[in-house]
Design an enzyme around this catalytic site. Structure first.
Site, mmCIF file in Angstrom:
data_model
loop_
_atom_site.group_PDB
_atom_site.id
_atom_site.type_symbol
_atom_site.label_atom_id
_atom_site.label_comp_id
_atom_site.label_asym_id
_atom_site.label_seq_id
_atom_site.Cartn_x
_atom_site.Cartn_y
_atom_site.Cartn_z
ATOM 1 N N HIS A 34 0.847 -1.155 0.058
ATOM 2 C CA HIS A 34 0.071 -0.104 0.043
ATOM 3 C C HIS A 34 1.034 1.328 0.010
ATOM 4 C CE1 HIS A 34 -4.194 -1.930 0.087
ATOM 5 N NE2 HIS A 34 -3.425 -2.675 0.923
ATOM 6 N N GLY A 123 -4.269 -11.816 -5.397
ATOM 7 C CA GLY A 123 -3.532 -10.880 -4.947
ATOM 8 C C GLY A 123 -2.041 -11.129 -5.582
ATOM 9 N N LEU A 124 -2.062 -11.917 -6.729
ATOM 10 C CA LEU A 124 -0.915 -12.159 -7.619
ATOM 11 C C LEU A 124 -0.884 -11.479 -8.924
ATOM 12 C CD1 LEU A 124 -0.465 -15.983 -6.560
ATOM 13 C CD2 LEU A 124 0.655 -14.005 -5.430
ATOM 14 N N SER A 126 -3.060 -11.356 -11.492
ATOM 15 C CA SER A 126 -3.698 -11.937 -12.627
ATOM 16 C C SER A 126 -4.349 -10.915 -13.682
ATOM 17 C CB SER A 126 -4.667 -12.917 -12.466
ATOM 18 O OG SER A 126 -5.820 -12.363 -11.494
ATOM 19 N N ASP A 171 1.864 -3.482 -9.833
ATOM 20 C CA ASP A 171 1.546 -4.810 -10.365
ATOM 21 C C ASP A 171 2.258 -4.482 -11.816
ATOM 22 O OD1 ASP A 171 0.679 -5.120 -7.817
ATOM 23 O OD2 ASP A 171 -1.447 -4.869 -8.710
HETATM 24 C C1 GLA Z 1 -3.181 -3.947 -5.359
HETATM 25 C C2 GLA Z 1 -2.855 -2.807 -6.229
HETATM 26 C C3 GLA Z 1 -1.265 -2.362 -6.069
HETATM 27 C C4 GLA Z 1 -0.853 -2.022 -4.831
HETATM 28 C C5 GLA Z 1 -1.332 -3.059 -3.958
HETATM 29 C C6 GLA Z 1 -1.188 -2.790 -2.458
HETATM 30 O O1 GLA Z 1 -2.185 -5.091 -5.718
HETATM 31 O O2 GLA Z 1 -3.072 -3.233 -7.566
HETATM 32 O O3 GLA Z 1 -1.513 -1.048 -7.027
HETATM 33 O O4 GLA Z 1 -1.366 -0.794 -4.553
HETATM 34 O O5 GLA Z 1 -2.620 -3.616 -3.947
HETATM 35 O O6 GLA Z 1 0.268 -2.655 -2.069
#
Ligand code: GLA
Length: 386
Positions: A34, A123-124, A126, A171
């Site tokens: 974050h 959270g990876l 995709s 990401d």
């Molecule tokens: C998601 C968002 C990223 C980042 C993370 C938290 O993956 O797509 O941009 O903010 O949460 O670190």
């Protein structure tokens, strides 16, 4: 899926061979959570799992979307622009196509076949994986030759404007710019970056998927985003900064009472301390001190749990187990949180024991099992020879 199977599926669908095959990984963020939308430092790496695309041009000016993972398919005439259609998976590559059309690039029809082995919405990244994959493929097929940074920025624009998610750049950057056996230190304000070797003979990079069905992630994410903007505006009364990560932990101590709301103050506390932890983690890597790196991961989780409040019982159960397991030197939630995945560094000779005991422990407390898999730092998006 084996490459030969992907080619077979493509042939079955389109009755010809693909012209090219591309692969884009997912990512795991090692530390710096974050932080990207607060202009600080993050340390992600691209991973082994990802998304493949087999593609051939067609002369009918038709864009055909097919995936091995989803039933929905579509066939659209090439037009000047597109808008999002419902919640279908092909909105991601469609948004990318739409972005290239804005640049007046002369495109032909395309027969596209996707396959991915990343758990979706866990959270990876995709979604960043499929966006960057499509952008790289179009750029390559039509000689646009955008570089990795440009592709990452284009894919982020698609996520923000076409899909409508307020994410930062981490990401898309990680999956576009990944490098084998390296982590990427990225300054999300300037987009300056540096690679740091991230490979150990002793410890394995392990991902644990909570398998929690996530709800409300986007609205909670936007809420944190707004809280950070609020904290920044209050601190700017005394500090001349343009984002929270420009503030050092020491000057935050002196100014934090400008933020009267205790919750908002804790949000800023997380961001400013986490940005410092990334800097410390890079020093630990440079000293090849994996134990310190691991301790910083645990501290990051604590801050995300207590100050930023984006963890949850599933992720906390995993991290508590990791702390109690002698062969695990560090672990934390990774990505947006509220479920999704955790990342851990586990001694290679203890991996089997770790996996068995963690699954048992998690099932007892949560009631279903997590998935545990090994990964490593890998290259970003690329063309695959076949
Ligand atoms: C998601 C968002 C990223 C980042 C993370 C938290 O993956 O797509 O941009 O903010 O949460 O670190």
């Amino acid at each position: 899926m084996e490459l030969t199977l992907l080619i077979e599926e493509f042939k079955k669908t389109y009755h010809k061979l693909p012209e090219k095959i591309f692969f884009c990984p997912g990512r795991v963020n090692l530390i710096g959570e974050h932080i990207d939308y607060n202009g600080g430092n993050v340390l992600p790496c691209a991973i082994t799992m990802g998304t493949w695309l087999a593609v051939a041009k067609n002369t009918e000016k038709v864009i055909r979307f097919q995936s091995f993972n989803f039933q929905e398919q579509d066939s659209l005439h090439l037009q000047e622009s597109y808008s999002k259609t419902g919640a279908q998976w092909f909105n991601y590559p469609l948004g990318v196509l739409n972005e290239f059309l804005k640049d007046n690039i002369n495109l032909s029809g395309l027969d596209l076949f996707f396959y991915g082995n990343l758990p979706v919405g866990a959270g990876l990244s995709s979604s960043a994986s499929i966006e960057v994959l499509m952008a790289y493929a179009i750029s390559n097929l039509f000689g646009v030759n955008k570089d990795g940074k440009e592709i990452a920025l284009l894919a982020k624009k698609v996520e923000n404007e076409f899909i409508g998610v307020n994410c930062g750049i981490m990401d898309q950057f990680a999956v576009a710019m990944g490098k084998k056996e390296n982590a990427i230190l990225l300054n999300c304000d300037t987009l300056d970056y540096e690679y740091f070797p991230f490979h150990s003979e002793k410890y394995s990079l392990t991902i644990i998927n909570t398998n929690k069905q996530r709800k409300l992630v986007d609205s909670k994410y936007n809420e944190r985003f707004a809280e950070c903007r609020n904290a920044l505006a209050l601190l700017q009364k005394k500090l001349s900064v343009s984002n929270l990560c420009e503030i050092s932990p020491a000057s935050f101590e002196l100014t934090k009472l400008l933020i009267e709301n205790e919750v908002v103050r804790r949000r800023a506390q997380h961001v400013i301390s986490e940005n410092q932890r990334v800097k410390d983690a890079v020093l630990a890597l440079q000293m090849n001190d994996w134990e310190i790196f691991g301790k910083l991961m645990y501290a990051s989780h604590q801050s995300l749990q207590v100050d930023y409040e984006v963890s949850g019982i599933e992720l906390d159960t995993i991290i508590d187990f990791c702390k109690s397991f002698a062969g695990c030197i560090g672990a934390r939630m990774t990505g947006a949180g509220f479920g999704g995945c955790a990342v851990a560094l586990v001694a290679e000779n203890r991996l089997d024991d770790f996996k068995t005991k963690l699954i048992k422990h998690y099932q007892t407390i949560i009631g279903y099992t997590p998935d545990v898999f090994l990964t490593s730092a890998e290259d970003g998006v690329k063309e695959i020879a076949f």
